[in-house]
Design a protein around this motif. Structure first.
Motif, PDB file in Angstrom:
ATOM      1  N   ALA A  91       4.958  19.756  -2.198  1.00 49.41           N
ATOM      2  CA  ALA A  91       3.549  19.399  -2.106  1.00 49.41           C
ATOM      3  C   ALA A  91       3.405  17.930  -1.747  1.00 49.41           C
ATOM      4  N   THR A  92       2.302  17.609  -1.086  1.00 48.91           N
ATOM      5  CA  THR A  92       1.985  16.220  -0.770  1.00 48.91           C
ATOM      6  C   THR A  92       0.538  15.924  -1.091  1.00 48.91           C
TER       7      THR A  92
ATOM      8  N   ALA B  99       7.430   8.764  -0.977  1.00 48.78           N
ATOM      9  CA  ALA B  99       6.189   8.036  -0.735  1.00 48.78           C
ATOM     10  C   ALA B  99       6.305   7.211   0.535  1.00 48.78           C
ATOM     11  N   ASP B 100       5.219   7.148   1.244  1.00 46.53           N
ATOM     12  CA  ASP B 100       5.116   6.339   2.455  1.00 46.53           C
ATOM     13  C   ASP B 100       4.508   4.998   2.035  1.00 46.53           C
ATOM     14  N   ILE B 101       5.351   3.965   1.998  1.00 49.09           N
ATOM     15  CA  ILE B 101       4.970   2.700   1.374  1.00 49.09           C
ATOM     16  C   ILE B 101       5.118   1.548   2.343  1.00 49.09           C
ATOM     17  N   THR B 102       4.172   0.618   2.261  1.00 49.75           N
ATOM     18  CA  THR B 102       4.300  -0.647   2.967  1.00 49.75           C
ATOM     19  C   THR B 102       4.799  -1.690   1.978  1.00 49.75           C
TER      20      THR B 102
ATOM     21  N   SER C 128       6.831  -0.497   6.821  1.00 43.96           N
ATOM     22  CA  SER C 128       6.291   0.768   6.321  1.00 43.96           C
ATOM     23  C   SER C 128       7.303   1.881   6.563  1.00 43.96           C
ATOM     24  N   GLY C 129       7.571   2.619   5.518  1.00 45.81           N
ATOM     25  CA  GLY C 129       8.516   3.706   5.691  1.00 45.81           C
ATOM     26  C   GLY C 129       8.569   4.611   4.487  1.00 45.81           C
ATOM     27  N   ASP C 130       9.416   5.621   4.580  1.00 40.49           N
ATOM     28  CA  ASP C 130       9.593   6.598   3.501  1.00 40.49           C
ATOM     29  C   ASP C 130      10.547   6.074   2.439  1.00 40.49           C
ATOM     30  N   TYR C 131      10.148   6.215   1.200  1.00 46.31           N
ATOM     31  CA  TYR C 131      11.018   5.888   0.073  1.00 46.31           C
ATOM     32  C   TYR C 131      11.197   7.152  -0.765  1.00 46.31           C
ATOM     33  N   TRP C 132      12.400   7.279  -1.352  1.00 43.53           N
ATOM     34  CA  TRP C 132      12.740   8.459  -2.136  1.00 43.53           C
ATOM     35  C   TRP C 132      13.139   8.067  -3.549  1.00 43.53           C
ATOM     36  N   GLY C 133      12.755   8.913  -4.487  1.00 41.09           N
ATOM     37  CA  GLY C 133      13.230   8.767  -5.848  1.00 41.09           C
ATOM     38  C   GLY C 133      14.613   9.357  -5.985  1.00 41.09           C
TER      39      GLY C 133
ATOM     40  N   SER D 124       0.840  -1.198   0.000  1.00 40.61           N
ATOM     41  CA  SER D 124       0.000   0.000   0.000  1.00 40.61           C
ATOM     42  C   SER D 124       0.874   1.247   0.000  1.00 40.61           C
ATOM     43  N   ILE D 125       0.278   2.332  -0.484  1.00 40.41           N
ATOM     44  CA  ILE D 125       0.955   3.627  -0.476  1.00 40.41           C
ATOM     45  C   ILE D 125       0.052   4.630   0.190  1.00 40.41           C
ATOM     46  N   ARG D 126       0.546   5.333   1.137  1.00 45.19           N
ATOM     47  CA  ARG D 126      -0.220   6.384   1.790  1.00 45.19           C
ATOM     48  C   ARG D 126       0.161   7.716   1.141  1.00 45.19           C
ATOM     49  N   THR D 127       0.754   8.614   1.880  1.00 44.57           N
ATOM     50  CA  THR D 127       1.073   9.920   1.320  1.00 44.57           C
ATOM     51  C   THR D 127       2.208   9.840   0.304  1.00 44.57           C
TER      52      THR D 127
END
Length: 121
Positions: free
Chosen positions: A48-49, A96-99, A107-112, A29-32
């Motif tokens: 922006a989010t 993105a906050d991804i599980t 679950s944590g923050d991922y960066w491009g 899942s992806i939250r914000t």
């Protein structure tokens, strides 16, 4: 899980660009999702989010000029940038906050990787 950003480039002041960032991999899942930027010599800042339900938040400096959106089927977030100014020049990073189901549902923050936007005056 990976985030792949694209769409940066060189544009004249007053012009427009559209950034895209696609998440892929073992996504449960992806939250914000969001965009941040870092100009030379400055700290990274929020642009922006957008939440999974579509609620948005943006920095005062881009309100009325930038629009964030997302496609939950494609796991992609977009940033439509208009009326660009030289001070918008920066490396733009998606977040993105991804599980991740392959990491015991971590679950944590991922960066491009970042995409450079240069606005000439």
């Amino acid at each position: 899980v990976q985030l792949q950003a694209s769409g940066g480039g060189l544009v004249q002041a007053g012009g427009s660009l559209r950034l895209s960032c696609a998440a892929s991999g073992s996504i449960f899942s992806i939250r914000t999702m969001g965009w941040y930027r870092q100009a030379p010599g400055k700290q990274r800042e929020l642009v922006a989010t957008i939440t999974s339900s579509g609620r948005t938040n943006s920095a005062d400096s881009v309100k009325g000029r930038f629009t964030i959106s997302r496609d939950n089927v494609k796991n992609t977030v977009y940033l439509q940038m208009s009326s660009l100014k030289p001070e918008d020049t920066a490396v733009y990073y998606c977040n993105a906050d991804i599980t991740d189901y392959s990491r015991h549902y971590y679950s944590g923050d991922y960066w491009g990787q970042g995409t450079l936007v240069t606005v000439s005056s």
